[in-house]
Design an enzyme around this catalytic site. Structure first.
Site, short mmCIF file in Angstrom:
data_model
loop_
_atom_site.label_atom_id
_atom_site.label_comp_id
_atom_site.label_asym_id
_atom_site.label_seq_id
_atom_site.Cartn_x
_atom_site.Cartn_y
_atom_site.Cartn_z
CG ASP A 87 -6.08 -3.02 3.35
OD1 ASP A 87 -5.00 -2.75 3.88
OD2 ASP A 87 -6.74 -2.19 2.68
CG HIS A 146 -3.89 -1.68 -1.48
ND1 HIS A 146 -4.98 -2.47 -1.72
CD2 HIS A 146 -4.25 -0.86 -0.45
CE1 HIS A 146 -5.96 -2.16 -0.88
NE2 HIS A 146 -5.55 -1.17 -0.10
CG ASP A 169 -5.20 2.34 1.00
OD1 ASP A 169 -6.09 1.48 0.95
OD2 ASP A 169 -4.03 2.10 1.38
CG HIS A 177 -9.18 -0.20 -0.24
ND1 HIS A 177 -8.58 -0.37 0.99
CD2 HIS A 177 -10.53 -0.31 -0.01
CE1 HIS A 177 -9.52 -0.56 1.91
NE2 HIS A 177 -10.70 -0.52 1.33
CB SER A 201 -0.89 0.01 1.24
OG SER A 201 -1.43 1.30 1.40
CG MET A 232 -11.68 -3.32 5.28
SD MET A 232 -10.16 -2.87 4.40
CE MET A 232 -9.29 -1.89 5.63
#
Ligand code: DX5
Ligand code: ZN
Length: 217
Positions: free
Chosen positions: A172, A30, A32, A63, A7, A134
């Site tokens: 995650d 990833h 966010d 995401h 991430s 999550m």
């Protein structure tokens, strides 16, 4: 198959192009996206995602932690993102949304917050390529893995297997060298790691270390 998705929430936002080069061994990046409404934090949106798209050949795993996913998520597919994840709590018509994302050529994924029951939403699993469980409350990097999510990961794995195993199970939040094996044993195959990768002196080496902890990967 095991996938490691660093991430970039934990990367240096002022040097994103260079930060992307430090994770060349990743299976995907990833990203966010937070809107300061669905979650209390605010990060980045479509213009920055498009810049990231130009800066790396790695697949993008977006995401979306944003309200009104039905309206905004398709734009990320249209921008060439390989996978787009919406939160079930923010989608009014998740089945239709998943179909739209796939029609634009991206994978469709659905995320569930820790407090959201999985069972009522499993009926749309056949429209999805990935289910994100999550393992922290969404909004911030660097939080601790919630052990209480392990049974939910196992339930997700069971449901995916029942459909023939084509749906990836992603976790995650709080994934690191101490927690990744437990998440894998519970049934996850796709692992987001922010601080565990970017706090390392060599992020690619950190990815290799995480991978080595999963038997058979
Ligand atoms: C949290 C984000 C995560 C975050 C994970 O809401 O969805 O992707 O970057 O960070 P770590 O791996 O540090 O928990
Ligand atoms: Zn995330």
């Amino acid at each position: 198959m095991t996938s490691i998705h660093p991430s970039i929430l934990s990367a240096d936002f002022a040097n994103l192009a260079a930060e992307l080069q430090r994770i060349s061994s990743a299976d995907a990046v990833h990203v966010d996206v937070m809107d300061n409404h669905f979650v209390p934090n605010l990060t980045l949106g479509l213009p920055v995602v498009k810049a990231i798209r130009e800066a790396t050949d790695l697949p993008l795993d977006i995401h979306l932690m944003i309200d009104d996913a039905d309206r905004w998520a398709p734009e990320y597919s249209e921008a060439g993102c390989e996978s787009v994840t919406f939160h079930i709590e923010a989608a009014a018509r998740p089945r239709e949304l998943a179909r739209i994302l796939r029609s634009h050529g991206s994978k469709a994924a659905m995320a569930v917050k820790p407090g959201t029951e999985l069972e009522p939403h499993l009926e749309i699993l056949s429209e999805l390529d990935m289910l994100l469980i999550m393992t922290v409350e969404p909004g911030f990097g660097g939080q601790s893995f919630m052990e209480a999510m392990l049974p939910k990961i196992t339930a997700a794995r069971q449901a995916a297997d029942d459909l023939g195993g084509t749906v990836a199970i992603q976790v995650d939040g709080g994934i690191n060298r101490d927690t990744i094996l437990r998440a894998a044993e519970a049934g996850a195959d796709t692992f987001v790691a922010g601080s565990a990768v970017y706090s390392a002196a060599d992020p690619d080496a950190a990815i290799a270390q995480l991978r080595k902890l999963i038997p058979g990967s």
